[in-house]
Design a protein around this motif. Structure first.
Motif, PDB file in Angstrom:
ATOM      1  N   ASP A 112       0.837  -1.210   0.000  1.00 49.37           N
ATOM      2  CA  ASP A 112       0.000   0.000   0.000  1.00 49.37           C
ATOM      3  C   ASP A 112       0.863   1.247   0.000  1.00 49.37           C
ATOM      4  O   ASP A 112       1.668   1.462   0.907  1.00 49.37           O
ATOM      5  CB  ASP A 112      -0.914   0.007   1.233  1.00 49.37           C
ATOM      6  N   LYS A 113       0.603   2.084  -1.001  1.00 49.91           N
ATOM      7  CA  LYS A 113       1.327   3.361  -1.070  1.00 49.91           C
ATOM      8  C   LYS A 113       0.764   4.289  -0.013  1.00 49.91           C
ATOM      9  O   LYS A 113      -0.401   4.176   0.371  1.00 49.91           O
ATOM     10  CB  LYS A 113       1.135   3.978  -2.455  1.00 49.91           C
ATOM     11  N   PRO A 114       1.529   5.254   0.470  1.00 51.78           N
ATOM     12  CA  PRO A 114       1.009   6.160   1.493  1.00 51.78           C
ATOM     13  C   PRO A 114      -0.125   7.020   0.949  1.00 51.78           C
ATOM     14  O   PRO A 114      -0.125   7.388  -0.228  1.00 51.78           O
ATOM     15  CB  PRO A 114       2.209   7.023   1.864  1.00 51.78           C
ATOM     16  N   SER A 115      -1.089   7.272   1.794  1.00 52.01           N
ATOM     17  CA  SER A 115      -2.237   8.091   1.400  1.00 52.01           C
ATOM     18  C   SER A 115      -2.239   9.383   2.217  1.00 52.01           C
ATOM     19  O   SER A 115      -1.414   9.553   3.126  1.00 52.01           O
ATOM     20  CB  SER A 115      -3.529   7.324   1.670  1.00 52.01           C
ATOM     21  N   LEU A 116      -3.214  10.230   1.920  1.00 45.84           N
ATOM     22  CA  LEU A 116      -3.346  11.464   2.691  1.00 45.84           C
ATOM     23  C   LEU A 116      -3.651  11.137   4.154  1.00 45.84           C
ATOM     24  O   LEU A 116      -3.222  11.845   5.065  1.00 45.84           O
ATOM     25  CB  LEU A 116      -4.472  12.320   2.091  1.00 45.84           C
ATOM     26  N   GLU A 117      -4.377  10.045   4.356  1.00 49.14           N
ATOM     27  CA  GLU A 117      -4.698   9.631   5.725  1.00 49.14           C
ATOM     28  C   GLU A 117      -3.423   9.287   6.496  1.00 49.14           C
ATOM     29  O   GLU A 117      -3.285   9.635   7.674  1.00 49.14           O
ATOM     30  CB  GLU A 117      -5.650   8.442   5.708  1.00 49.14           C
ATOM     31  N   ASP A 118      -2.486   8.605   5.810  1.00 48.37           N
ATOM     32  CA  ASP A 118      -1.211   8.281   6.456  1.00 48.37           C
ATOM     33  C   ASP A 118      -0.481   9.575   6.841  1.00 48.37           C
ATOM     34  O   ASP A 118       0.102   9.679   7.915  1.00 48.37           O
ATOM     35  CB  ASP A 118      -0.335   7.449   5.513  1.00 48.37           C
ATOM     36  N   TYR A 119      -0.538  10.542   5.918  1.00 50.66           N
ATOM     37  CA  TYR A 119       0.108  11.829   6.208  1.00 50.66           C
ATOM     38  C   TYR A 119      -0.558  12.487   7.420  1.00 50.66           C
ATOM     39  O   TYR A 119       0.116  12.994   8.318  1.00 50.66           O
ATOM     40  CB  TYR A 119       0.005  12.739   4.974  1.00 50.66           C
ATOM     41  N   PHE A 120      -1.893  12.448   7.427  1.00 56.49           N
ATOM     42  CA  PHE A 120      -2.655  13.048   8.540  1.00 56.49           C
ATOM     43  C   PHE A 120      -2.245  12.403   9.867  1.00 56.49           C
ATOM     44  O   PHE A 120      -1.968  13.079  10.858  1.00 56.49           O
ATOM     45  CB  PHE A 120      -4.151  12.837   8.287  1.00 56.49           C
ATOM     46  N   LEU A 121      -2.193  11.073   9.853  1.00 52.45           N
ATOM     47  CA  LEU A 121      -1.846  10.357  11.096  1.00 52.45           C
ATOM     48  C   LEU A 121      -0.421  10.685  11.532  1.00 52.45           C
ATOM     49  O   LEU A 121      -0.152  10.859  12.720  1.00 52.45           O
ATOM     50  CB  LEU A 121      -2.005   8.847  10.890  1.00 52.45           C
ATOM     51  N   LYS A 122       0.459  10.778  10.565  1.00 47.89           N
ATOM     52  CA  LYS A 122       1.851  11.109  10.894  1.00 47.89           C
ATOM     53  C   LYS A 122       1.909  12.483  11.564  1.00 47.89           C
ATOM     54  O   LYS A 122       2.585  12.672  12.579  1.00 47.89           O
ATOM     55  CB  LYS A 122       2.684  11.093   9.600  1.00 47.89           C
ATOM     56  N   GLN A 123       1.187  13.427  10.963  1.00 50.14           N
ATOM     57  CA  GLN A 123       1.247  14.788  11.501  1.00 50.14           C
ATOM     58  C   GLN A 123       0.592  14.895  12.875  1.00 50.14           C
ATOM     59  O   GLN A 123       1.059  15.641  13.726  1.00 50.14           O
ATOM     60  CB  GLN A 123       0.550  15.770  10.542  1.00 50.14           C
ATOM     61  N   THR A 124      -0.496  14.174  13.060  1.00 49.17           N
ATOM     62  CA  THR A 124      -1.221  14.345  14.317  1.00 49.17           C
ATOM     63  C   THR A 124      -0.665  13.475  15.434  1.00 49.17           C
ATOM     64  O   THR A 124      -0.574  13.897  16.571  1.00 49.17           O
ATOM     65  CB  THR A 124      -2.716  14.037  14.136  1.00 49.17           C
ATOM     66  N   ARG A 125      -0.266  12.224  15.060  1.00 45.85           N
ATOM     67  CA  ARG A 125       0.258  11.334  16.102  1.00 45.85           C
ATOM     68  C   ARG A 125       1.765  11.412  16.209  1.00 45.85           C
ATOM     69  O   ARG A 125       2.322  11.004  17.215  1.00 45.85           O
ATOM     70  CB  ARG A 125      -0.079   9.881  15.747  1.00 45.85           C
ATOM     71  N   GLY A 126       2.391  11.867  15.116  1.00 50.43           N
ATOM     72  CA  GLY A 126       3.846  11.833  15.081  1.00 50.43           C
ATOM     73  C   GLY A 126       4.314  10.387  15.156  1.00 50.43           C
ATOM     74  O   GLY A 126       5.314  10.072  15.776  1.00 50.43           O
ATOM     75  N   ASP A 127       3.549   9.466  14.528  1.00 52.93           N
ATOM     76  CA  ASP A 127       3.893   8.048  14.658  1.00 52.93           C
ATOM     77  C   ASP A 127       5.054   7.666  13.746  1.00 52.93           C
ATOM     78  O   ASP A 127       5.803   8.500  13.272  1.00 52.93           O
ATOM     79  CB  ASP A 127       2.650   7.157  14.462  1.00 52.93           C
ATOM     80  N   SER A 128       5.158   6.409  13.461  1.00 48.76           N
ATOM     81  CA  SER A 128       6.414   5.884  12.949  1.00 48.76           C
ATOM     82  C   SER A 128       6.680   6.153  11.467  1.00 48.76           C
ATOM     83  O   SER A 128       7.715   5.791  10.968  1.00 48.76           O
ATOM     84  CB  SER A 128       6.401   4.376  13.156  1.00 48.76           C
ATOM     85  N   TYR A 129       5.718   6.786  10.778  1.00 48.80           N
ATOM     86  CA  TYR A 129       5.969   6.992   9.359  1.00 48.80           C
ATOM     87  C   TYR A 129       7.216   7.840   9.144  1.00 48.80           C
ATOM     88  O   TYR A 129       7.423   8.834   9.835  1.00 48.80           O
ATOM     89  CB  TYR A 129       4.781   7.687   8.692  1.00 48.80           C
ATOM     90  N   GLU A 130       7.963   7.420   8.152  1.00 51.92           N
ATOM     91  CA  GLU A 130       9.183   8.156   7.858  1.00 51.92           C
ATOM     92  C   GLU A 130       8.838   9.245   6.853  1.00 51.92           C
ATOM     93  O   GLU A 130       8.270   8.961   5.797  1.00 51.92           O
ATOM     94  CB  GLU A 130      10.206   7.194   7.260  1.00 51.92           C
TER      95      GLU A 130
END
Lengths: 262, 324
Positions: B304-322
């Protein structure tokens, strides 16, 4: 200020009017009930020789005149409350409608509603108690206008309070004028009141109208100064109420209070 | 897309935090909370721009300032090249607004509500306009029903019809398809896109439906803690995440897969027989070769390629996405 927006607001409130049971009771039921209650009291007093027939005229005239203030104030402030209850404030004030257009629409809505109430009261008083409000002659018109003006002043002031303080302040829509009623010499001459209360009464436009009404009914004439002072006070308070309303809207815009009603 | 319709410059909004006791307001200075902190952006004519961010990010405060419901503490708003503070009425005549969390007068029918607002905006040929919107938003069967009797979805459709009653040049939409079923939500999105195409309607939209934002927004402004964090196309924002998710249905070697991921410091999770490993795009081939070397057997694979949702989660949770 655009007339088409004011007309649209008036239309919106007149459309919902017959669909609201509480509005119908506020406009017709309570005023008529109060008229009946005072009317029968006067009938009883006269029937038992406890009072003169002119008492009917005084009391019923006073009741009807007080209804005018009450209705014009209540119908003005309730217009804003309807937008709050319908969660429609944001739609109204995110449209080009300005606070001034809104308040002018509220005044016109109140005028329409209280004139209808008045017609019903006049007819009820005439057929039930043979009381003719037109026995006041032409004074009836400036009296009516002065009292409705005072009601509007109170209505604008209460609307400003609701804008600033939220729904909690809506209780003023039902109570504020009751506080002023004893000082307005509605059912008795001003001289009946203690000195300190007379001083408060002299600051109220309504006092001069009720004193004038009694004078017309008793002697058939009146000191025109009563009307002049009543109108002068009304205009002074109207300016204050409009400034207050403007100030409250400014504060509401700064603090985001309008958005919190939702 | 050329002319700037909306220009926001160094916009800030500060609120006083409530004091513990009422009487403290007379001697305790108020603590301040910055809901919006010095944001600047522009929206061009015909653009659909998404205003995204987590709850409490400052999106709604920004929208309220753009509608004149809230006075900015600092900064300037210019709409149709007019300064908002001096031209409120002229600007709002050409704007409109809809929120899924707002109601219309509940004792008025659908038709009456549109008629009243049409008269507020002085719409030409109003009855025809109402009939058109009633058809577009499929309100024919309920046009004589009072607002109070409508379902949440029907109310949302009525709100949308009201938002387009005056053929606005700029529409602010707060979660336009919240509470709509997928079919109607899709029709609403089609309408927004057709309005953009036919009338060059400019829209500023908040939504928590990332797929919707990806579908209809030309650009996204991401806002958090009152500040603009990022601004790009939905695809551009998604591409800022380097990692992809590789999901395998493991037939044999689940433990070996998880250990291998841990050794390489990749984020991995297992759910039933499925294991998901997050790796950068250029590491996918190496991951699969290494698993084959270790004798891991799998029957299904999805990348799965990254989506806008992945970006949203990264920004809000600061989770593990690089992030790139």
């Amino acid at each position: 200020m655009k007339w088409h927006r004011i007309k649209a607001l008036i239309l919106r409130h007149l459309l919902i009017w017959p669909r609201n049971l509480e509005q119908i009771t506020d406009t017709f039921y309570w005023p008529v009930l109060e008229l009946l209650m005072w009317g029968f009291l006067t009938v009883y007093l006269i029937g038992n020789g406890l009072s003169r027939p002119s008492l009917v005229t005084f009391l019923l005239g006073s009741v009807m005149f007080w209804m005018i203030i009450n209705q014009s104030q209540y119908q003005t402030s309730i217009t804003f409350m309807h937008e709050v209850w319908d969660r429609n404030l944001l739609n109204i004030f995110s449209s080009p409608v300005s606070p001034w257009e809104f308040v002018l629409a509220a005044l016109i809505i109140s005028l329409i509603k209280f004139l209808i109430t008045l017609v019903i009261l006049v007819l009820a008083a005439y057929f039930l108690y043979a009381f003719n409000i037109f026995s006041l002659g032409w004074y009836f018109i400036p009296f009516l206008f002065s009292l409705s003006l005072m009601g509007w002043v109170a209505g604008i002031f209460i609307t400003g309070l609701i804008v600033r303080m939220g729904q909690g302040a809506s209780s003023f829509a039902w109570t504020l004028l009751s506080i002023l009623q004893p000082f307005s010499a509605v059912f008795y001459p001003l001289s009946t009141l203690p000195d300190w209360a007379q001083k408060i009464g002299l600051l109220l436009p309504s006092t001069y109208v009720f004193e004038g009404m009694r004078s017309v009914l008793a002697r058939g004439s009146m000191n025109v100064n009563y009307l002049i002072i009543s109108f002068a006070l009304n205009i002074f308070y109207l300016i204050l109420a409009l400034l207050f309303y403007k100030w409250m809207f400014k504060v509401a815009m700064e603090k985001g209070l309008l958005t919190k009603f939702n | 897309m050329s002319d700037t319709i909306l220009s926001v410059s160094h916009l800030s909004k500060e609120f006083d935090l409530p004091r513990k006791h009422f009487w403290e307001r007379f001697y305790v200075p108020a603590e301040k909370f910055k809901a919006v902190n010095n944001i600047s952006f522009e929206v061009k004519e015909g653009e659909i721009v998404g205003l995204l961010g987590p709850n409490g990010a400052g999106k709604t405060t920004t929208i309220y300032m753009l509608l004149g419901l809230l006075k900015p503490s600092k900064g300037k708003i210019s709409v149709f090249n007019l300064d908002f503070s001096n031209n409120r009425e002229a600007i709002l005549e050409q704007m409109n607004f809809s929120s899924a969390y707002n109601d219309l007068p509940y004792k008025l029918t659908v038709w009456e509500n549109l008629y009243v607002f049409g008269r507020i905006y002085k719409v030409d040929n109003l009855k025809h306009r109402i009939e058109t919107l009633i058809k577009v938003f499929e309100l024919e069967d309920i046009k004589n029903q009072r607002q109070s009797g409508l379902s949440a979805g029907q109310k949302a459709k009525l709100n949308m019809a009201k938002a387009f009653i005056n053929k606005p040049r700029l529409v602010l939409l707060d979660e336009p398809t919240a509470s709509l079923d997928p079919d109607i939500a899709d029709k609403v999105r089609r309408y927004l896109l057709s309005s953009q195409e036919k009338f060059k309607t400019t829209m500023l939209i908040t939504s928590h439906n990332m797929a919707e934002v990806e579908e209809i927004c030309d650009r996204v402004i991401f806002i958090n803690h009152g500040k603009i964090i990022d601004e790009d196309t939905p695809e551009g924002l998604a591409k800022k995440i380097k990692s992809v998710k590789v999901t395998l249905m493991i037939k044999d070697g689940q433990k070996r897969t998880l250990n291998f991921a841990q050794k390489n410091q990749w984020q991995a999770s297992a759910e039933g027989r499925y294991v998901t490993v997050e790796v950068s795009e250029d590491e996918v081939a190496w991951l699969l070769a290494a698993l084959a070397d270790k004798g891991v057997e799998y029957s299904e694979i999805s990348i799965d390629k990254p989506s806008l949702e992945d970006y949203f989660l990264k920004q809000t949770r600061g989770d593990s996405y690089e992030m790139a």
